[in-house]
Design a protein around this motif. Structure first.
Motif, PDB file in Angstrom:
ATOM      1  N   SER A  97       0.853  -1.182   0.000  1.00 51.84           N
ATOM      2  CA  SER A  97       0.000   0.000   0.000  1.00 51.84           C
ATOM      3  C   SER A  97       0.892   1.236   0.000  1.00 51.84           C
ATOM      4  N   GLY A  98       0.247   2.381  -0.249  1.00 53.30           N
ATOM      5  CA  GLY A  98       1.013   3.624  -0.309  1.00 53.30           C
ATOM      6  C   GLY A  98       1.862   3.850   0.925  1.00 53.30           C
ATOM      7  N   GLY A  99       1.260   3.689   2.070  1.00 48.59           N
ATOM      8  CA  GLY A  99       1.987   3.942   3.306  1.00 48.59           C
ATOM      9  C   GLY A  99       3.130   2.959   3.501  1.00 48.59           C
ATOM     10  N   LYS A 117      -7.759   0.170   2.813  1.00 49.09           N
ATOM     11  CA  LYS A 117      -8.629   1.291   2.457  1.00 49.09           C
ATOM     12  C   LYS A 117      -8.666   1.504   0.945  1.00 49.09           C
ATOM     13  N   SER A 118      -7.464   1.567   0.354  1.00 50.39           N
ATOM     14  CA  SER A 118      -7.430   1.771  -1.088  1.00 50.39           C
ATOM     15  C   SER A 118      -8.122   0.621  -1.796  1.00 50.39           C
ATOM     16  N   THR A 119      -7.899  -0.547  -1.291  1.00 52.97           N
ATOM     17  CA  THR A 119      -8.522  -1.708  -1.912  1.00 52.97           C
ATOM     18  C   THR A 119     -10.038  -1.599  -1.863  1.00 52.97           C
ATOM     19  N   MET A 163      -7.239   8.992  -7.112  1.00 54.44           N
ATOM     20  CA  MET A 163      -6.375   7.901  -6.698  1.00 54.44           C
ATOM     21  C   MET A 163      -5.228   8.379  -5.828  1.00 54.44           C
ATOM     22  N   GLN A 164      -4.744   7.430  -5.040  1.00 51.22           N
ATOM     23  CA  GLN A 164      -3.688   7.782  -4.102  1.00 51.22           C
ATOM     24  C   GLN A 164      -2.371   8.109  -4.814  1.00 51.22           C
ATOM     25  N   SER A 165      -2.089   7.385  -5.881  1.00 53.59           N
ATOM     26  CA  SER A 165      -0.832   7.627  -6.572  1.00 53.59           C
ATOM     27  C   SER A 165      -1.031   8.700  -7.629  1.00 53.59           C
ATOM     28  N   MET A 173     -12.304   9.436  -2.689  1.00 53.03           N
ATOM     29  CA  MET A 173     -11.031  10.139  -2.598  1.00 53.03           C
ATOM     30  C   MET A 173     -10.084   9.358  -1.713  1.00 53.03           C
ATOM     31  N   ASP A 174      -8.950   9.012  -2.306  1.00 52.15           N
ATOM     32  CA  ASP A 174      -7.968   8.224  -1.558  1.00 52.15           C
ATOM     33  C   ASP A 174      -6.790   9.124  -1.190  1.00 52.15           C
ATOM     34  N   GLU A 175      -6.743   9.501   0.048  1.00 55.02           N
ATOM     35  CA  GLU A 175      -5.687  10.394   0.546  1.00 55.02           C
ATOM     36  C   GLU A 175      -5.397  11.520  -0.442  1.00 55.02           C
ATOM     37  N   PRO A 176      -6.405  12.314  -0.722  1.00 53.32           N
ATOM     38  CA  PRO A 176      -6.217  13.305  -1.778  1.00 53.32           C
ATOM     39  C   PRO A 176      -5.414  14.517  -1.327  1.00 53.32           C
TER      40      PRO A 176
HETATM   41 MG   LIG Z   1      -3.931   3.334   0.149  1.00 52.10          MG
END
Ligand SMILES: [Mg+2]
Ligand SMILES: Nc1ncnc2c1ncn2[C@@H]1O[C@H](COP(=O)(O)OP(=O)(O)OP(=O)(O)O)[C@@H](O)[C@H]1O
Ligand SMILES: Nc1ncnc2c1ncn2[C@@H]1O[C@H](COP(=O)(O)OP(=O)(O)OP(=O)(O)O)[C@@H](O)[C@H]1O
Ligand SMILES: [Mg+2]
Lengths: 313, 351, 529, 327, 350
Positions: free
Chosen positions: B167-169, E71-73, E120-122, E200-203
């Motif tokens: 995951s990102g983190g 969460k992202s998933t 997206m987060q990325s 919104m993923d960690e925007p």
């Molecule tokens: Mg994530």
């Protein structure tokens, strides 16, 4: 070929402990092996190539006739004694096809691999290092791009007395690498500013190491395509050079078989297999490589690797 | 130069200092504009010091970190590390030495890991280059140690993973762990905890402070999280549109902000436990860094803006020892009037 | 154009289509002294003074010259130019034109392809006669000055600034055809209505397409779209003659294909080694495997049979008997002190009998032949290493003597003398490193030279035979070259649409369309069915 | 701007280097044009003819190599290409310009078609990775491209032209035609072009398919493709504008280079089909040591390829902002 | 499975910035028992485990949880953007009355962006590197019927300004933007239409607080105007506290607590949520060392027996180590902890 350098040896399975070993057995080679075996097409390709390798290594085990001996009735059709019949010179066609494998495989793979290595080194270095290096390498690439193959081989053959395999391979490499180098350069250019390359540089990696272990793995599939292209180019061009008499028709390869078949109008003059068999073999070799290509989707892109579904215990 | 030098304890030279560090980018097509990402930056980082760099998004923080890490070559200006100009590092050994002492953690964890390699490969390479004393076994245990430190467990499993499986983190922590594995002197951490949940974040912040306290590691901590900056940092630098607009000891800057932007920033810091104070939604003008010209770059949004702000670029002036700001109004310097620097600076916010 | 198409229907309309792999597209230039285009020029538009038929022992047929006469100890040759011959633009063809042509070659040595001015002293016109004065007796040169010269119209060529590079794209000749249309792909000829032999040619249109490779040319023949072919067709039975009862071929031999031996290279300068080579090769097998038997095995006497069968000294030949005899080859070598090494190769003084043999890679039949030779010689303890090269590189090597063995042939002529002279006359050779016009093996023997020179002085058939007999003896005794097979004329023909073909029974000319000016004879004999 | 000038500068330098090679290489070949002519008409020319030919082709005029080199450069710049030996005494320009259109037409069109078709197939195959289409088409095309194409040409010729008279047996047009710009002639040219074009096409698609497919597969797993899906773009749009556009760069470069190489023609196809183009002419020029013709053809190839590459460099910069130089 | 009532087609006439009155009938989104696994070599990793979630129109739901907890998933599975090796192993996602899981590509396409947009987060990788910001905006609009150039441009500039970015950057390429700018570009893109739901993923993870706050205020205003619902993944508790209506706390793929925002902040029930709220430092208060939650997040492929949180839970009992808790409903809150189940460990309520 390039693959061996691309996937670092440093990181053997022992490096990362038992959990890793449990998950991905055999490291780099394990990955390749699994990718090859998990995909039916790739497996088929592997089988074809291994078959040819076997023929190349032990032709005598398969064909019992001397391929060059002109001792049989010429122009025979297939029979029990001669599986594919005989040539117009009274040679056993089957033995010829079998014994030709070594040379063809050698030319194709070594010319293809050397050309690919050269394209990778030059193309990626140019793109990654940039600046004057890029300009100079591009210049060299462009020059080689337009170096005419035919006069070159005539010249080289004249000075080396005989256009034997090494000469042929050298010529194929000289005229064959630049194309891929250009393509790789463009692809690498778009990677140049990726953060992970910056990160590698900051880590203190040497330029060549960045090129080989950081950039190359991400471009594996293009490189494989280029290798395939270079190999096919080598097969076809070698056969073409041999076909117009610029090769060495003494040697036994599918290209020279075609030369003989062609010059004896084998297709029309009653021994079509003489022409068709080497053509088919060349194509089969190409097919082997093409099918193998499917494994590289997964090798180059870990995200695509299939996983065996095992239920939770 | 003026203020920045004064901030350093006289006993030792700074670990790292920059003079007039500037980086411009050319953007756009044929016509082309010059984007002033960082302009005339003077900063110092002492040994055993955590310096927080905060500021508006797009103000050039990452660019500063990249300049310090020698990713970008400065358009002008100089970086001095332990008394030596980094531009003098030509030989590989010197460069490698610098790189292992000053690693960088990238802001974007999604693109800073090579998708074709496992985490193990990334760790292994770093250790191989910077910890030659370790053998194979030592490298593995060290890799596992730093991953554990970054809260990635079980480390052996993480080592075998490819970036896309994290995951990102998790990726962000891999980046941080990598930097730690070098045994650095100064970590350039570009928002190293932005994608972490608070509990893990605290863990990492604690790691940072203990690194500073136990191993005398300095840290340039780029962040938007003022609270965490306060939690770990000794000093704070505030950037706005490529300029360093204020710097000083953390509590002093946070409690007595001099520059109007700092005040704006602090006023916006939320407290999760309190209700949101609905202030005017101040998006203001986005900072103008494309061909900005002379003058204070905050003037369009500044409630205190005066004529002079549009004409003269304010210089950093010390208000109190070690605490300086670049503002014509709150810290009038010799450039604006004849007032001596840092004397009797009124702090309008203090009233 | 009232031209017929190249489809099979062509034959019905009376047009002849020639199928001959030319190897390149046509240039549409028709300068008959430009060797690149003579094949599409001579015999169609330009003609010889006298036609000399190789296949009939050099039988001479007066052509543009109605008569000729040797005089002054065979040093002066007088041609009487035929009356009533007109150029295709209507102007009469005169002795002046002929003399002009000779002197044009003198002025432009680049056009003098047979180097006639190396023996000529002067050429003058005397009324209807043209008088050629030679430096010395030059009987065999008759072939070159009578059969290989094509008079040009002075009124046109005198105005040409550089006749060497003159394209002559609208050729004005006296021959049976006019060039009516030329593209890179094809030349169309139509009958010359003003041709001096009334009523001829019978075939009014000739199509001559340019084939770059053999296969389509062969296909064109096999499908009946072409009626006259001039190329090697492998397995001709399967490919060609089986397709129609009207399809025939005849490959008359005209010269020798030989293994050339560089006599300056040790140990090839030793007779025993050359003899061993000659005994060690099974020529019928070389012929059968390398050449499908189209090219018959040659004999060591160097006389092409059956073409020049009457010249062959059979008793001499059987006395030396160079038929395949591996044991003899071995015993000769052993007698000379050669010993077989562990690899079975003979060696003396540490020097193995191991030679490279150069060859042209593009000639697959030769490559195959050399492979046969190689394996045969291997059995008698002589090692050959074939080196295949491009034609030019090959010629470069052989002209300059930079080779050990070579597989090659030289042009012949209307009598065996011509080829033997090429092979044996020391005046034709040159030191190593300098190009030799022929005699690539660098053979040099004053006695032989004297014989060759003597031949030039006599018109007596008996004396000529005697000399050739002695030259055969040289070939058999010295073995300077080893003839392998006999180079033939390639010739396929379709009797379904035309009659009058050259046949073994009626060899009125060399039948290959590229044989000049024999092609004219063939074209004039053909009649649509 | 500066970038463009710089690239142009290197273009000129490369061109010069190539011209020099084109000058040197032919002269390194053993023999000379006169010898080449001798071996071309072996047995039909008396050995004595060599001297005549040497005079005709100016083989022995004692010009120093340097003088020749400079006059070559000068002539090249001014477009004086000299006289062909193969097609003596035609001027090289006439020979080349009469053959070039055939090659450009045949090979040019097929190259473009092959590129388009190959890229399309590659894109689609990658998009549908693992489907029937992906499993069958790319390997099939690659296998076909592994056939030596003169071999294929021969088979095709035999089957379609000789056994079943569906198409003409080679040549660029019927021999009875006059070259003219009318429907009949054009139709004829087309019917003659179909077989050679077909052969070139099917043997060259495979390469394009492979590069495109492999590249596309890497690109498809990028986040921005996922994002494009999230945006609800049509599959075609994602395939081409997002994934395709990022993946196509190497192929485009390859395409530019092949376009350059169109000038050199498809040697063996032209050979087999007796097609009146420059490809086979090139082979002949080499075999006949026809310096002038060789040099001119190489010049054309060089200029075309280098120009294509140059254009591609600019296009890359246009298409891929990341390739642009920073700062 | 709900009947497949076709979504009203987004009308082209409806200018994207005009508020569309939404009928407040039923939830916008209903996630039922959704489970997602990643197939890895060591067996499946359950990144989303039987998640239930309902979203009313105009609701702002924050999702918080440990990094790597899924969460992202979750967001990806809601948007149906998962790619292998991820697989939905159960449950359904009903959006606008339709089950997303069963939708065809074509139906999905119509729903996407107009109905539901994603940040997206990325942020860097989610932008097409070779297309300018302008082109990527235009693409999205064109895909949903807006072809007028001026409208597209105007709208693009408008949304960029909304997120505080100079419209000059319309012609910038992603690599020329700073991290925060990329994120805002992504948000702007999500706002191009006025969808019913934005994921919104960690925007705002790369945004400074000023920009962050004004952005959030903007979003809230828009939400009030247009009535779209938001699922907002973040680690920033202050954003959660100030802007969300409801909070979902996830731990190891499971929802461990779900509650209206205020009550959660006032009294977190799940021990993990309690730990979370104690873990952030203060700007003004005294500098005290914080500890966070001791221990490490679990490996999703090898979850502990019993409650997932039990190894780190200060109040774990033997029962916690044996029994997996259910999600218990307590008024408008739900919590997954044995403490709150009938017959809980010691009955002690926090
Ligand atoms: Mg994530
Ligand atoms: N490679 C580049 N080319 C052109 N402009 C760039 C480049 N990198 C950064 N910039 C510009 O420089 C400015 C500063 O960028 P930088 O990444 O340093 O900001 P930042 O302070 O790190 O912002 P954030 O907090 O959003 O990450 C921005 O306006 C950005 O657009
Ligand atoms: N492709 C994958 N293959 C295997 N495991 C994966 C994959 N992608 C993610 N995971 C795992 O799934 C879990 C959930 O990932 P997810 O990205 O949903 O976390 P997250 O809650 O968004 O975390 P963060 O806050 O750090 O972004 C993580 O533990 C991660 O390691
Ligand atoms: Mg940044």
């Amino acid at each position: 070929m390039a693959m061996t350098t691309m996937l670092p040896q440093a990181q053997g399975p022992e490096t990362v402990g038992p959990a890793r070993a449990g998950r991905r057995r055999g490291g780099t080679w394990g990955v390749i092996a699994r990718s090859l075996l998990s995909n039916r097409k790739a497996t088929a390709g592997l089988v074809i190539l291994l078959g040819f390798c076997f023929l190349a290594a032990f032709p005598g085990l398969v064909a019992h006739d001397n391929p060059q001996a002109e001792v049989y009735l010429p122009g025979q059709g297939p029979s029990g004694a001669h599986l594919l019949g005989t040539t117009a010179y009274g040679q056993d066609l089957f033995a010829q096809v079998v014994y030709s494998t070594r040379e063809s495989l050698l030319i194709a793979v070594s010319a293809g691999a050397l050309a690919t290595v050269l394209s990778v080194v030059v193309g990626v270095t140019a793109a990654y290092v940039g600046g004057l290096v890029d300009d100079v390498l591009s210049l060299v690439t462009d020059i080689f791009l337009v170096i005419p193959a035919f006069p070159l081989i005539v010249v080289i053959a004249a000075y080396s007395k005989n256009a034997g395999d090494p000469v042929l391979i050298a010529v194929l490499v000289v005229v064959g690498w630049s194309y891929g180098a250009r393509q790789l350069r463009v692809q690498a250019l778009s990677l140049r500013n990726r953060d992970f390359l910056v990160a590698a540089r900051l880590r203190g990696e040497r330029t060549w190491r960045i090129i080989f272990s950081e950039i190359l793995p991400t471009m594996t599939s293009l490189i494989v395509a280029i290798f395939l292209g270079a190999t096919l180019y080598a097969i076809v061009t070698a056969a073409g050079l041999q076909f117009v008499g610029l090769g060495n028709p003494e040697t036994l390869s599918w290209g020279t078989m075609l030369y003989w078949a062609q010059n004896n109008e084998a297709l029309q003059a009653g021994s079509p297999l003489w022409a068709i068999m080497p053509g088919l073999c060349i194509a089969a070799l190409g097919a082997g490589f093409a099918l193998l290509n499917y494994a590289f989707d997964e090798i180059s892109n870990p995200a695509l690797r299939p996983v065996r579904r095992r239920r939770k215990p | 130069m003026s203020g920045a030098d004064g901030a350093v304890p006289a006993t030792s030279g700074p670990l790292l200092a920059t003079r007039g560090l500037t980086r411009h980018f050319r953007i756009g097509g044929l016509r082309g504009h010059t984007l002033h990402a960082v302009d005339g930056l003077d900063l110092t980082i002492a040994e055993r010091e955590i310096v927080a760099l905060v500021g508006e998004s797009g103000s050039g923080k990452s660019t500063v970190a990249r300049l310090l890490a020698m990713v970008y070559r400065p358009t002008s200006g100089e970086i001095v590390f332990r008394g030596q100009s980094v531009s003098s590092f030509k030989r590989r050994r010197d460069l490698l030495g610098y790189r292992s002492q000053v690693p960088m953690v990238f802001q974007d964890p999604f693109s800073s890991l090579n998708p074709a390699h496992t985490i193990g490969y990334h760790m292994e390479r770093g250790l191989k280059l910077h910890r030659p004393e370790l053998d194979r076994e030592g490298r593995r245990s060290e890799a596992e140690r730093v991953l554990q430190l970054a809260g990635l467990v079980p480390p052996s499993a993480v080592l075998a993973k490819y970036p896309f499986e994290l995951s990102g983190g998790q990726r962000q922590r891999v980046g941080f762990a990598q930097a730690l594995s070098f045994k650095p002197k100064l970590v350039l951490a570009d928002e190293p905890v932005s994608m972490l949940d608070v509990s893990i974040r605290i863990g990492l912040l604690n790691v940072m402070t203990s690194l500073r306290d136990d191993q005398h590691v300095s840290l340039l901590y780029i962040t938007h999280d003022i609270a965490s900056a306060r939690y770990v940092s000794d000093r704070v630098l505030v950037m706005y549109a490529g300029h360093l607009v204020e710097h000083g000891p953390t509590d002093e800057v946070l409690h007595q902000p001099l520059h109007p932007y700092t005040r704006l920033l602090l006023s916006a810091v939320p407290d999760p436990r309190a209700e949101l104070k609905v202030t005017s939604s101040d998006l203001g003008e986005p900072p103008r860094v494309v061909g900005p010209g002379e003058g204070c770059r905050f003037r369009w949004r500044c409630p205190l803006a005066q004529d002079v702000c549009g004409r003269v670029t304010p210089r950093l002036q010390e208000a109190t020892p070690g605490h300086a700001a670049a503002c014509h109004v709150t810290v009038p310097g010799p450039a604006a009037g004849a007032a001596p620097a840092a004397q009797g600076a009124r702090l309008p916010g203090d009233a | 154009v009232a031209g017929a198409s190249v489809r099979p229907a062509a034959a019905a309309s009376g047009a002849l289509t020639i199928s001959n792999e030319s190897g390149s597209l046509w240039t549409c230039a028709f300068n008959p002294y430009n060797p690149a285009v003579t094949g599409t020029t001579v015999g169609f538009m330009y003609e010889p003074l006298v036609f000399v038929n190789t296949l009939q022992n050099g039988k001479a047929t007066p052509w543009l010259a109605s008569a000729y006469k040797w005089s002054d100890g065979n040093k002066v040759l007088t041609f009487t130019i035929r009356k009533g011959v007109k150029w295709s633009d209507g102007q009469p063809l005169t002795a002046a034109d002929v003399a002009f042509t000779y002197n044009l070659l003198k002025k432009n040595p680049a056009m003098d392809l047979n180097a006639i001015w190396s023996v000529l002293r002067s050429v003058t016109q005397q009324g209807d006669n043209v008088v050629l004065t030679f430096k010395s007796a030059a009987v065999p040169y008759f072939y070159y000055v009578a059969d290989q010269i094509w008079p040009l119209p002075e009124h046109i060529w005198a105005k040409v600034k550089n006749p060497v590079t003159f394209a002559d794209s609208n050729p004005v000749g006296s021959g049976p055809y006019l060039m009516s249309k030329c593209t890179g792909q094809n030349i169309t000829y139509t009958a010359n209505p003003g041709f001096w032999q009334k009523g001829r040619p019978y075939v009014k249109t000739v199509q001559y397409p340019a084939f770059t490779s053999n296969t389509p040319a062969n296909e064109e023949l096999a499908t009946g779209q072409a009626q006259l072919g001039a190329q090697f067709i492998p397995n001709i039975k399967a490919f060609y003659t089986s397709k129609s009862p009207n399809y025939h071929y005849w490959f008359p031999p005209i010269a020798n294909v030989s293994m050339f031996i560089n006599l300056t290279v040790a140990p090839l300068n030793q007779l025993v080694v050359r003899q061993a080579l000659a005994y060690g090769i099974d020529r019928p097998r070389v012929s059968a495997i390398g050449e499908y038997g189209y090219e018959p095995p040659a004999n060591q006497a160097g006389i092409v049979t059956p073409t020049f069968g009457s010249w062959l000294d059979k008793s001499l030949l059987s006395k030396y008997n160079y038929n395949y005899n591996p044991n003899k080859a071995i015993s000769i070598l052993e007698k000379a002190g050669y010993k077989r090494g562990s690899d079975g190769i003979f060696a003396k003084n540490g020097k193995e009998l191991s030679f490279s043999i150069i060859n042209v890679g593009g000639n697959s039949d030769w490559v195959a032949a050399v492979q046969v030779i190689q394996s045969e010689l291997q059995q008698v303890g002589i090692k050959l290493t074939p080196e295949n090269m491009t034609g030019t590189a090959f010629d470069n090597a052989i002209y300059n003597g930079k080779y050990q063995l070579a597989y090659n042939f030289e042009s012949g002529g209307p009598a065996p003398y011509y080829e033997l002279r090429q092979l044996l006359y020391s005046g034709n050779t040159a030191p190593i490193g300098k190009p030799a016009a022929s005699n690539y093996e660098r053979y040099s023997n004053p006695a032989t030279d004297a014989l060759i020179n003597q031949y030039a002085t006599t018109t007596s058939v008996a004396v000529q035979h005697n000399i050739v007999d002695q030259l055969q003896a040289v070939m058999l005794k010295d073995v300077p070259v080893i003839p392998m097979t006999e180079e033939v004329d390639w010739y396929q023909y379709d009797t379904g649409s035309f009659t009058g073909w050259v046949t073994p029974q009626n060899p009125y000319a060399q039948p290959a369309i590229y044989q000049l000016p024999d092609d004219e004879q063939l074209l004039l004999h053909l009649k649509p069915r | 701007m500066q970038y463009a000038l710089r690239r142009l500068g290197f273009f000129v330098a490369t061109l010069w280097a190539c011209l020099t090679i084109n000058f040197v290489l032919p002269r390194l070949m053993p023999g000379n044009p006169a010898l080449a002519m001798m071996s071309r008409f072996k047995g039909r020319l008396n050995g004595q003819a060599l001297k005549a030919l040497e005079i005709a082709f100016g083989v022995n005029n004692k010009q120093s190599a340097l003088t020749q080199y400079f006059s070559y450069l000068g002539n090249t710049l001014t477009g004086h290409f000299g006289t062909s030996v193969t097609f003596f005494p035609d001027s090289v320009s006439r020979v080349v310009f009469s053959a070039l259109p055939w090659t450009l037409g045949l090979v040019g069109v097929t190259t473009v078609l092959a590129f388009l078709a190959g890229t399309l197939v590659g894109t689609t195959a990658a998009w549908k990775r693992g489907s029937m289409l992906d499993g069958v088409l790319p390997p099939l095309l690659v296998i076909i491209s592994a056939f030596p194409y003169y071999f294929l040409a021969m088979l095709v010729l035999l089957f379609f032209a000789v056994d079943h008279h569906w198409f003409p047996q080679g040549f660029g047009y019927a021999n009875t035609d006059t070259i003219a710009f009318n429907l009949h002639f054009i139709g004829d040219v087309l019917s003659h072009a179909i077989l050679p074009a077909f052969v070139i096409l099917i043997t060259s698609i495979g390469g394009w398919v492979l590069t495109m497919r492999n590249n596309m597969i890497s690109t498809l797993s990028e986040d921005y493709v996922r994002m494009a899906r999230a945006k609800g773009l049509s599959p075609a749009r994602i395939m081409f504008a997002y994934a395709g556009r990022n993946a196509v760069l190497p192929n485009l470069t390859g395409f530019a280079m092949s376009l350059g190489f169109v000038v050199s023609g498809a040697i063996l196809v032209e050979y087999v089909f007796s097609y009146p183009g420059v490809g086979y002419m090139l082979l002949q020029a080499v075999e006949n040591e026809d310096y002038a013709l060789m040099q001119t053809l190489f010049l054309f190839i060089t200029v075309a390829v280098l120009a294509a590459v140059l254009v591609m460099d600019f296009v890359t910069v246009l298409l891929d902002p990341r390739a642009r130089k920073q700062g | 499975m709900s009947p497949q009532a076709p979504l009203p087609p987004p009308s082209a006439a409806e200018a994207p910035d005009v508020a569309a009155p939404r009928t407040a009938s039923g939830p916008v989104l209903s996630v039922q028992d959704l489970s997602v696994s990643y197939w890895g070599g060591a067996g499946p990793a359950r990144a989303v485990d039987q998640v239930n979630l309902e979203l009313a129109p105009g609701e702002f739901v924050a999702v918080v949880g440990e990094s790597g907890c899924g969460k992202s998933t979750l967001l990806f599975s809601i948007a149906k953007l998962l790619t292998p090796p991820a697989e939905v192993t159960g449950g359904q996602v009903v959006f606008g009355g339709q089950n997303m899981v069963a939708m065809t590509d074509k139906q999905l396409r119509a729903v996407r962006w107009r109905g539901m947009s994603v940040v997206m987060q990325s942020a860097m990788n989610a932008l097409n590197p070779v297309a300018s910001v302008r082109a990527q905006f235009a693409d999205a609009m064109k895909a949903h019927g807006e072809r007028r150039k001026d409208v597209v441009l105007a709208r693009s500039e408008e949304v960029l300004r909304m997120v505080g970015i100079d419209p000059v950057h319309l012609s910038s390429y992603p690599h020329q933007l700073s991290g925060g700018m990329r994120q805002r570009v992504m948000i702007a893109m999500a706002l191009l239409f006025s969808p019913e739901l934005i994921l919104m993923d960690e925007p705002t993870s790369a945004l400074d607080v000023v920009a962050q706050r004004s952005l959030m205020v903007q979003v809230k205003q828009l939400q009030a105007q247009l009535g779209f619902a938001i699922i907002f993944v973040t680690h920033d508790m202050s954003l959660v506290s100030h802007f969300s209506d409801r909070v979902v706390v996830m731990y190891a793929g499971q929802v461990v607590e779900q509650s209206p925002t205020r009550p959660l902040f006032d009294g977190p029930m799940h021990p993990y949520a309690q730990g979370l709220l104690e873990a952030f430092p203060s700007v003004y208060g005294p500098r005290v060392p914080l500890l966070g939650i001791p221990g490490n997040p679990p490996d999703l492929a090898q979850l502990p027996q019993g409650c997932n949180f039990n190894p780190r839970c200060p109040r774990a009992t033997d029962r916690c180590r044996a029994e997996s808790p259910r999600l218990v409903e307590l008024g408008d809150r739900r919590v997954r902890c044995l403490l709150y189940e009938p017959g809980g460990t010691d009955g002690a309520k926090p």
